[in-house]
Design an enzyme around this catalytic site. Sequence first.
Site, mmCIF file in Angstrom:
data_model
loop_
_atom_site.group_PDB
_atom_site.id
_atom_site.type_symbol
_atom_site.label_atom_id
_atom_site.label_comp_id
_atom_site.label_asym_id
_atom_site.label_seq_id
_atom_site.Cartn_x
_atom_site.Cartn_y
_atom_site.Cartn_z
ATOM 1 N N HIS A 190 0.818 -1.308 -0.257
ATOM 2 C CA HIS A 190 0.352 0.234 -0.163
ATOM 3 C C HIS A 190 0.876 1.001 -0.343
ATOM 4 O O HIS A 190 0.142 2.472 -0.889
ATOM 5 C CB HIS A 190 -0.676 0.389 1.216
ATOM 6 C CG HIS A 190 -1.847 1.219 1.349
ATOM 7 N ND1 HIS A 190 -2.678 1.125 0.439
ATOM 8 C CD2 HIS A 190 -1.670 2.101 1.763
ATOM 9 C CE1 HIS A 190 -3.635 2.534 0.339
ATOM 10 N NE2 HIS A 190 -3.066 3.220 1.555
ATOM 11 N N CYS A 488 7.630 2.032 -27.531
ATOM 12 C CA CYS A 488 6.946 1.475 -25.821
ATOM 13 C C CYS A 488 7.651 0.701 -24.993
ATOM 14 O O CYS A 488 7.650 0.688 -23.916
ATOM 15 C CB CYS A 488 5.687 1.493 -25.467
ATOM 16 S SG CYS A 488 5.370 -0.199 -27.114
HETATM 17 C C1 PEP Z 1 8.396 -4.672 -25.030
HETATM 18 O O1 PEP Z 1 8.499 -5.664 -25.411
HETATM 19 O O2 PEP Z 1 9.057 -3.719 -25.233
HETATM 20 C C2 PEP Z 1 7.506 -3.992 -24.473
HETATM 21 C C3 PEP Z 1 6.522 -2.932 -24.421
HETATM 22 O O3 PEP Z 1 6.328 -5.400 -24.174
HETATM 23 P P1 PEP Z 1 6.755 -6.159 -23.423
HETATM 24 O O4 PEP Z 1 7.569 -5.419 -21.956
HETATM 25 O O5 PEP Z 1 4.534 -6.059 -22.700
HETATM 26 O O6 PEP Z 1 6.730 -7.382 -23.079
#
Ligand code: PEP
Length: 550
Positions: A190, A488
């Site tokens: 928490h 990402c």
């Molecule tokens: C990645 O592989 O960089 C990604 C963003 O997906 P995950 O980390 O969920 O595999």
Amino acid sequence: MEIQGVGIGRGIAVGPVIHMAAGLDVPGDDARSEQLSADAEFERIGKALDTVNQDLLERARKAQAGEGAKDAAPILTALAQMAQDPALKTSIRSFLDAGKTAERSVYEAFADFEGKLKEIGGYMGERANDLHDVGQRVIADLLGVPAPGVPESDTPFVLVAPDLSPADTSSLDMTKVLAIVTSEGGPTSHTAILARSRGIVAVVSAEGAEDLRNGQQVIVDAASSLVIADPTDSQVADAERARQAADQAKALRGQPGQLKDGYKIPLLANVGKPADADPALECGAEGVGLFRSEFLFLGNEQAPGVEEQARAYKALLERFPGRKVVIRLLDAGADKPLPFLTQADEPNPALGLRGLRTLKVHKQVLDDQLEALAQADAQTDADLWVMAPMVADEHEADYFVRLGKSKGLKKVGVMAEVPSIALMADKVAKVADFVSIGTNDLTQYTLAADRTLGSVSNYQTPWHPAVLRAIKMIADAGQANDMPVGVCGEAAADPQLAVVLAGIGVTSLSMTPVALDDVRAELTKYTLDEAKKEAARALDGEFYHPRGWE
Ligand code: PEP
Ligand code: MG
């Protein structure tokens, strides 16, 4: 002395320690001394109840006035009322009349009421802990000792505790708490959740923190997961500089991600459930660049239905009207196994059925998820982009984009996590609306190093020029075809690497919300030309330091 823990976020703070006051012992059940009359003791208890009531009301007033957590004001007011409850007073009196001590009478009367609340259960049941807290305050007042729980101080301090309960955290005066250190509780405790959502500097699981002394000076450095006791002057000066830099970075919240010359690189958030929208928005995310939809599936025995999924997507999309939200389809397999979809006996699961490959085998799951996304999209105003994980080439990209469009989705793209998609990027760019590069997997597959294996963790760096060159192939194809290319993976959260990625031609960056401030600030230090120069050096391997092969 340095204490290693788990840092939450990247903040840093310097200040004196105050330990959370320990809980009180249960008052003994001995008979009251004959010199203490029930009337006199009842009067003394009445005064203690009044003191606690006034104290809680004062704290509620301060919270309301913005001196503490504003959302704590109604809770504190309700607690104050508990201390004036007539039924409680009657009950306390009956225990006094039975010859018990003042402290024990208060203890037993509150325990009775706590038990009744617990029996009712639900919301009332949860209030039992709050009532217990009030009782403890009354007993502490009677004994003339500090109330257990979060200490009060006129000057800022570093709060040290085994762990914090929700009731403790609701009354934290954020103008006074510089940082929180807990000796217990992990990154999902928490305390950690609260620290993350309110941007409090915190190190949890810091075994040994209980040995810190009240008043002892410490540096709490979340980025390096350390608590440094009795720091040297130069350590304090470094920490102070880091803190100022962090404050300056935070001051840029609300501005779009951009380079020094105004070249825009939208900064988006990676989120795992609709509720993560709050910290993302608080940290100034311009939208969502990766919603990992696995949370809807993990721990279930079967895939959730279209309606249930649509509700969850809608809850997320509603928080981002007019803004971009990229939702990734279920990535089952390898490091994200799902018993009802993936095979447990694959010898190399990372090279087996995962991502889009799994979905193709379980076509109904794929159709349902796209259908749910289309339904949620139709009911909200966010700019929904949908992508598939683990897409290997233009044929798979084409399959997924056509399927998504047939369901009415407007923007359909793919994740670039397998090197083959980088090699085929020019063709992929002809069929996909966008590409989002998952550098975690792209690094694992480019360097053939399992991301879950410590023994090959030295390969797990997106600074490797091979990974950057793969990213460049995709970015170049994106530029030639007017196709957005985002990143990402974790790479986007590294401020220096973010500059390099911008220079390579990546058009947006998505990361864990706490990283947004630092990345935003770093980008403003470079023009596009300067970022391109950094990129050229990185692509040449200048910033890559092989570990173990020097
Ligand atoms: C990645 O592989 O960089 C990604 C963003 O997906 P995950 O980390 O969920 O595999
Ligand atoms: Mg991945």
